[in-house]
Scaffold this active site. Structure first.
Site, PDB file in Angstrom:
ATOM      1  N   LYS A  13       0.830  -1.210   0.000  1.00  0.00           N
ATOM      2  CA  LYS A  13       0.000   0.000   0.000  1.00  0.00           C
ATOM      3  C   LYS A  13       0.863   1.258   0.000  1.00  0.00           C
ATOM      4  O   LYS A  13       0.659   2.163  -0.789  1.00  0.00           O
ATOM      5  CB  LYS A  13      -0.923   0.035   1.241  1.00  0.00           C
ATOM      6  CG  LYS A  13      -1.852  -1.154   1.361  1.00  0.00           C
ATOM      7  CD  LYS A  13      -2.740  -1.067   2.597  1.00  0.00           C
ATOM      8  CE  LYS A  13      -1.993  -1.126   3.915  1.00  0.00           C
ATOM      9  NZ  LYS A  13      -1.304  -2.404   4.184  1.00  0.00           N
ATOM     10  N   ARG A  88     -10.017   0.801   8.086  1.00  0.00           N
ATOM     11  CA  ARG A  88      -9.561  -0.541   8.405  1.00  0.00           C
ATOM     12  C   ARG A  88     -10.624  -1.337   9.143  1.00  0.00           C
ATOM     13  O   ARG A  88     -10.407  -2.487   9.479  1.00  0.00           O
ATOM     14  CB  ARG A  88      -8.366  -0.419   9.337  1.00  0.00           C
ATOM     15  CG  ARG A  88      -7.056  -0.802   8.706  1.00  0.00           C
ATOM     16  CD  ARG A  88      -6.061  -0.625   9.805  1.00  0.00           C
ATOM     17  NE  ARG A  88      -4.820  -1.254   9.592  1.00  0.00           N
ATOM     18  CZ  ARG A  88      -3.775  -0.701   9.005  1.00  0.00           C
ATOM     19  NH1 ARG A  88      -3.878   0.470   8.441  1.00  0.00           N
ATOM     20  NH2 ARG A  88      -2.643  -1.346   8.961  1.00  0.00           N
ATOM     21  N   ARG A 123      12.119  -5.124   4.790  1.00  0.00           N
ATOM     22  CA  ARG A 123      11.679  -3.728   4.666  1.00  0.00           C
ATOM     23  C   ARG A 123      12.544  -2.784   5.495  1.00  0.00           C
ATOM     24  O   ARG A 123      12.944  -3.083   6.606  1.00  0.00           O
ATOM     25  CB  ARG A 123      10.229  -3.582   5.115  1.00  0.00           C
ATOM     26  CG  ARG A 123       9.837  -2.094   5.177  1.00  0.00           C
ATOM     27  CD  ARG A 123       8.387  -1.862   5.152  1.00  0.00           C
ATOM     28  NE  ARG A 123       7.697  -2.427   6.290  1.00  0.00           N
ATOM     29  CZ  ARG A 123       6.387  -2.372   6.432  1.00  0.00           C
ATOM     30  NH1 ARG A 123       5.652  -1.796   5.495  1.00  0.00           N
ATOM     31  NH2 ARG A 123       5.822  -2.899   7.484  1.00  0.00           N
ATOM     32  N   ARG A 156      11.057  -0.989  11.100  1.00  0.00           N
ATOM     33  CA  ARG A 156       9.889  -0.605  11.895  1.00  0.00           C
ATOM     34  C   ARG A 156       9.750  -1.480  13.128  1.00  0.00           C
ATOM     35  O   ARG A 156       9.938  -2.675  13.057  1.00  0.00           O
ATOM     36  CB  ARG A 156       8.626  -0.702  11.025  1.00  0.00           C
ATOM     37  CG  ARG A 156       8.040   0.664  10.713  1.00  0.00           C
ATOM     38  CD  ARG A 156       6.988   0.591   9.662  1.00  0.00           C
ATOM     39  NE  ARG A 156       5.803  -0.172  10.091  1.00  0.00           N
ATOM     40  CZ  ARG A 156       4.695  -0.271   9.367  1.00  0.00           C
ATOM     41  NH1 ARG A 156       4.629   0.328   8.186  1.00  0.00           N
ATOM     42  NH2 ARG A 156       3.681  -0.968   9.804  1.00  0.00           N
ATOM     43  N   ARG A 167      -0.630  -8.703  13.211  1.00  0.00           N
ATOM     44  CA  ARG A 167      -1.218  -7.728  12.280  1.00  0.00           C
ATOM     45  C   ARG A 167      -2.003  -8.440  11.179  1.00  0.00           C
ATOM     46  O   ARG A 167      -3.052  -7.977  10.748  1.00  0.00           O
ATOM     47  CB  ARG A 167      -0.115  -6.846  11.689  1.00  0.00           C
ATOM     48  CG  ARG A 167       0.399  -5.826  12.711  1.00  0.00           C
ATOM     49  CD  ARG A 167       1.775  -5.306  12.372  1.00  0.00           C
ATOM     50  NE  ARG A 167       1.842  -4.683  11.075  1.00  0.00           N
ATOM     51  CZ  ARG A 167       2.968  -4.487  10.400  1.00  0.00           C
ATOM     52  NH1 ARG A 167       4.113  -4.868  10.928  1.00  0.00           N
ATOM     53  NH2 ARG A 167       2.949  -3.905   9.231  1.00  0.00           N
TER      54      ARG A 167
END
Ligand code: AP5
Ligand code: MG
Ligand code: ZN
Length: 210
Positions: A13, A88, A123, A156, A167
């Site tokens: 996203k 969400r 990431r 992160r 998540r």
């Protein structure tokens, strides 16, 4: 153009929002980035959000709805925007509908759960502007440095395998149902997320008819 990007954690996203935002000249509103910035600055909102985010849980709807409605009132949102990571939950989607805002398209980036872990472990995100990179699929020009703002790249806090699993559960339990919500409104477009980044962008632009 008012656009919503839906998708599991790691679906792409943020990556796609940045690319489309540049092509269409409209801002991206990423609730994740806004919350991380609030935590960094030690604001009231940040204090409220931190414990939820660290556990991979959703921040309460009223906090999110407050943040987003304030942001959408700003001048730069007049010509449209991309919502990354909001709504969400069904109450968030309903709150957005209740404001009378007309969303043009909802893009769901489809990806299998099995692909998510390697994406998350590789990431790196910019601690300055929130841009997303990947050590192999999308490396920055200079290692450890953001192409956009020159800020340092970090991992992160919620990208540990255990938190990513939480998540993902939350996504399946609370967020996936939004596809049905927007399907009924005739706004949902499904895009294959398991292909190179530029191919995903191409498919989104085609789906938007631009
Ligand atoms: P948020 O920051 O929105 O996290 P998320 O939804 O879990 O999604 P991610 O940002 O992890 O993934 P992404 O889809 O943006 O993927 P990316 O492009 O980075 O939210 C974080 C937390 O904030 C939530 O857990 C919650 O606590 C809170 N929150 C936020 N919004 C909320 C809301 N509305 N309500 C309640 N709580 C809220 O890509 C991932 C990696 O893959 C990158 O390394 C990237 O380079 C790479 N990659 C991307 N595309 C490709 C590709 N096509 N091929 C190969 N690699 C790729
Ligand atoms: Mg993101
Ligand atoms: Zn940056």
């Amino acid at each position: 153009m008012r656009l919503i990007l839906l998708g599991a954690p790691g679906a792409g996203k943020g990556t796609q929002a940045e690319r489309i935002s540049e092509k269409l000249g409209i801002p991206t509103i990423s609730t994740g980035n806004i919350l991380r910035e609030a935590i960094k600055n030690g604001t009231q909102t940040g204090l409220k959000a931190k414990a939820f985010m660290d556990q991979g849980l959703l921040v309460p709807d009223d906090v999110i709805i407050g943040i987003v409605s304030e942001r959408l009132d700003q001048e730069d949102c007049r010509g449209g925007y991309i919502l990354d990571g909001m709504p969400r939950t069904i109450p968030q989607a309903q709150a957005l509908e209740d404001t009378g805002i007309r969303i043009d398209s909802v893009i769901s980036i489809e990806i299998d759960d099995a692909i998510i872990e390697p994406r998350m472990t590789g990431r790196r995100v910019c601690s300055g502007c929130g841009s997303s990179y990947h050590i192999s699929a999308n490396p920055p020009k200079n290692e450890g440095v953001c192409d956009v703002c020159g800020g340092p790249l970090v991992i992160r806090r919620d990208d540990t395998p255990e938190t990513v699993r939480h998540r993902l559960e939350v996504f399946h339990q609370e967020t996936e149902a939004l596809k049905g919500f927007y399907q009924k409104l005739g706004k949902l477009r499904l895009i294959e997320g398991n292909q190179p980044i530029e191919d995903v962008t191409r498919d989104i632009m085609t789906a938007l008819g631009v």
